[in-house]
Enzyme design. Structure first.
Site, PDB file in Angstrom:
ATOM      1  N   GLY A   9       0.876  -1.126  -0.095  1.00 18.88           N
ATOM      2  CA  GLY A   9      -0.261  -0.005  -0.099  1.00 18.88           C
ATOM      3  C   GLY A   9       1.071   1.239  -0.058  1.00 18.88           C
ATOM      4  CB  VAL A  12       1.291  10.241   0.374  1.00 14.71           C
ATOM      5  CG1 VAL A  12      -0.119  10.497   1.107  1.00 14.71           C
ATOM      6  CG2 VAL A  12       2.202  11.092   0.875  1.00 14.71           C
ATOM      7  N   GLY A  14       2.099   5.098   3.060  1.00 17.43           N
ATOM      8  CA  GLY A  14       2.850   3.893   3.143  1.00 17.43           C
ATOM      9  C   GLY A  14       4.260   3.940   2.687  1.00 17.43           C
ATOM     10  CE  LYS A 182      -3.664   8.824  14.631  1.00 22.30           C
ATOM     11  NZ  LYS A 182      -4.430   8.804  13.751  1.00 22.30           N
ATOM     12  CD  GLU A 189      -6.132  15.076  14.700  1.00 28.08           C
ATOM     13  OE1 GLU A 189      -5.195  14.442  14.977  1.00 28.08           O
ATOM     14  OE2 GLU A 189      -6.830  15.326  13.473  1.00 28.08           O
ATOM     15  CE  LYS A 260      -8.888  11.387   6.331  1.00 25.52           C
ATOM     16  NZ  LYS A 260      -8.257  12.543   6.404  1.00 25.52           N
ATOM     17  NE  ARG A 446     -33.875   6.514  35.084  1.00 29.93           N
ATOM     18  CZ  ARG A 446     -33.592   5.396  35.902  1.00 29.93           C
ATOM     19  NH1 ARG A 446     -33.077   5.707  37.097  1.00 29.93           N
ATOM     20  NH2 ARG A 446     -33.452   4.176  35.315  1.00 29.93           N
ATOM     21  CG  HIS A 452     -37.308   3.798  35.939  1.00 28.68           C
ATOM     22  ND1 HIS A 452     -37.435   2.461  35.233  1.00 28.68           N
ATOM     23  CD2 HIS A 452     -37.815   4.345  35.019  1.00 28.68           C
ATOM     24  CE1 HIS A 452     -38.096   2.516  34.162  1.00 28.68           C
ATOM     25  NE2 HIS A 452     -38.407   3.921  33.947  1.00 28.68           N
TER      26      HIS A 452
HETATM   27  C1  6PG Z   1      -2.926  12.083  12.667  1.00 32.79           C
HETATM   28  C2  6PG Z   1      -4.212  12.440  12.085  1.00 32.79           C
HETATM   29  C3  6PG Z   1      -4.587  11.731  10.764  1.00 32.79           C
HETATM   30  C4  6PG Z   1      -5.869  12.509  10.060  1.00 32.79           C
HETATM   31  C5  6PG Z   1      -7.277  12.722  10.802  1.00 32.79           C
HETATM   32  C6  6PG Z   1      -7.854  13.704  10.106  1.00 32.79           C
HETATM   33  O1  6PG Z   1      -3.053  11.627  13.553  1.00 32.79           O
HETATM   34  O2  6PG Z   1      -1.991  11.988  11.692  1.00 32.79           O
HETATM   35  O3  6PG Z   1      -5.203  12.388  13.064  1.00 32.79           O
HETATM   36  O4  6PG Z   1      -5.155  10.613  11.156  1.00 32.79           O
HETATM   37  O5  6PG Z   1      -5.191  13.678   9.467  1.00 32.79           O
HETATM   38  O6  6PG Z   1      -7.867  11.655  11.000  1.00 32.79           O
HETATM   39  O7  6PG Z   1      -9.218  13.492  10.620  1.00 32.79           O
HETATM   40  P1  6PG Z   1     -10.468  14.214   9.833  1.00 32.79           P
HETATM   41  O8  6PG Z   1     -10.389  13.984   8.428  1.00 32.79           O
HETATM   42  O9  6PG Z   1     -11.583  13.290  10.540  1.00 32.79           O
HETATM   43  O10 6PG Z   1     -10.378  15.699  10.436  1.00 32.79           O
END
Ligand code: 6PG
Length: 476
Positions: A9, A12, A14, A182, A189, A260, A446, A452
């Site tokens: 794979g 970029v 990989g 992660k 993040e 994502k 409740r 409950h």
């Molecule tokens: C990392 C980033 C990477 C990616 C994000 C972007 O740790 O290098 O988190 O995994 O750039 O997943 O996430 P979104 O597209 O969900 O903002």
């Protein structure tokens, strides 16, 4: 000569991981579904180290010394399963398959179990740091068996980022632990980015700073306790001027944040585990709200307060106040994220050292920051810390910040500037430190409508009040 590791794979991420390995003197076998990528990697970067290009799965497997170590770097989900199924039949007991993509940890657990039954090690590995990180030193979060880390660990530690000479890579825990950690990294993040974005919005909306001035403010913050990659790149983004229009770049970009999915996973799992990760949840929701373009245009005319910008001393101290609010909210977001890791470890039987997690996030990854040194020390001083908020240094810093934190949020409320991240962080802080919560009333409600039951503060047992009857209490 055989290769000590192979990468399949070669998009970029990989490609950059493979180059990083080769630059560190490891012989790397290369494979990609279409041959073109393999060829072009060798053509362009062949002089960086020893590569063995392979043009079939069998050739790839044959190029590796035993135990074979194959890193898969393809799209999460179906494509990962397909590649695993392509290689697993060609491998022998003791060989190691590494998934270095952003897989869901539940998929990783399933794959690990299935491959373990076939005598293979499967290592779901978080890799953070984007393209540049993959090439120059990412933060690496491998899960899987201890045994697999014996062969893989030295390679990964070698190519990871280093902070004070220490590699930003550790064996996180069994099966899906690496991908879980992660995932939480990405959730944090999101929260961090949202808090920074709110700070920008406040400085602009309440104090009238221009993007370039805000870039300078962030630049200053980056020399203090907020020193971090995300603050640094924020300053660069804010400084940037659009070539075509001459406007600040930030004003020509559509204000609809995409995702994502890893932040959403973090929140879904947070809900499953019952961990209040409100900072991460608000960050995900803020992105969803921003992207709800139809809804937003329908609601655009809704009334709000008159925006009377700050003046006098409130204006003078505002940037400092926002720094305090950002810092305190950030402590809350990280406290919540670390509690989620703790809860995940308890649920899935992982032995995760939270201090080590903080340590490997100090460099290489997107949330890398000076701040993570303090988290590392907090867990070193007190491994069983219930929340970062009660550790000495953070406790004092947040207590010292709270006046500014509250004042910034009230300014935001008064002016109608949305600060979901700041507000939820403060609500969490006030909720945690409260003597009594109105949850007692919720329990009463409740019990009223659904029998409950509730527990009492003064004696053990479960109770129910006969609400529709004589209002007496019975033991349930
Ligand atoms: C990392 C980033 C990477 C990616 C994000 C972007 O740790 O290098 O988190 O995994 O750039 O997943 O996430 P979104 O597209 O969900 O903002």
């Amino acid at each position: 000569k055989k290769a000590s590791i192979g990468v399949t794979g070669l998009a970029v991420m990989g490609r950059n991981l493979a180059r990083n390995l080769a630059r560190h003197g490891h012989t790397v076998a290369l494979h990609n579904r279409s041959e073109e990528r393999t060829r072009s990697l060798v053509e362009q970067f062949g002089d960086e180290g020893d590569f063995i290009p392979a043009y079939s799965a069998q050739e790839f497997v044959d190029a590796l010394e035993r135990p074979r170590q194959i890193v898969i770097m393809v799209k999460a989900g179906g494509p990962t399963d397909a590649v695993i199924e392509e290689f697993a039949p060609l491998l022998e007991p003791g060989d190691v398959i590494v998934d270095a993509g952003n897989a869901h940890f539940a998929d990783t657990r399933r794959r690990e179990q299935a491959l373990r039954e076939r005598g293979l090690h499967f290592v779901g590995t978080g890799v953070s740091g984007g393209e540049e990180g993959a090439l120059h030193g990412p933060s690496i979060m491998p899960g899987g068996s201890k045994e697999s880390y014996e062969s893989l660990g030295p390679l990964f530690e070698d190519i990871s980022a280093k902070v004070d000479g220490e590699p930003c890579c550790t064996h996180v825990g069994a099966d899906g632990a690496g991908h879980f950690v992660k995932m939480v990294h990405n959730g944090i993040e999101y929260a961090d980015m949202q808090l920074i974005a709110e700070s920008f919005d406040l400085l602009r909306g309440a104090a009238g700073y221009s993007p370039a001035e805000i870039a300078d403010v962030f630049g200053t913050w980056n020399t203090g306790r907020l020193d971090s990659y995300l603050i640094e790149i924020t300053a660069q983004v804010l400084k940037h001027v659009d070539g075509a229009s001459g406007k600040p770049f930030v004003d020509v970009v559509e204000d609809a944040a995409e995702q994502k999915g890893t932040g959403r996973w973090t929140v879904q799992i947070g809900l499953d585990l019952g961990v209040p990760i409100s900072g991460i949840a608000e960050a995900v929701f803020a992105r969803s709200l921003s992207g709800s373009t139809g809804l937003r245009s329908a609601a655009r005319g809704l009334g709000g307060p008159t925006r009377t910008p700050l003046t006098g001393s409130a204006l003078e101290t505002f940037a400092d106040d926002v720094e305090q609010a950002l810092y305190a909210s950030k402590v809350v977001a990280y406290a919540q994220g670390f509690n989620q890791i703790q809860a995940g470890a308890a649920e899935y039987g992982w032995d995760i050292d939270l201090g080590r997690v903080a340590a490997i996030w100090r460099g290489g990854c997107i949330i890398r920051a000076k701040f993570l040194n303090d988290i590392t020390s907090a867990y070193a001083a007190e491994p069983g810390l219930p929340t970062l908020l009660t550790s000495g240094g953070f406790r004092k810093a947040v207590e010292d910040a709270q006046d500014s934190w509250r004042s910034v949020i009230s300014t935001a409320v008064r002016l109608g500037i949305p600060t979901p991240g700041f507000s939820t962080a403060l609500a969490y802080y006030d909720g945690l430190r409260a003597d009594r919560l109105p949850a007692a009333l919720v329990q009463g409600q409740r019990d009223f409508f659904g029998a409950h039951t509730y527990r009492r503060v003064d004696r053990p047992g479960s109770f129910h009040t006969l609400w529709a009857g004589d209002q007496s209490e019975v033991e349930a």
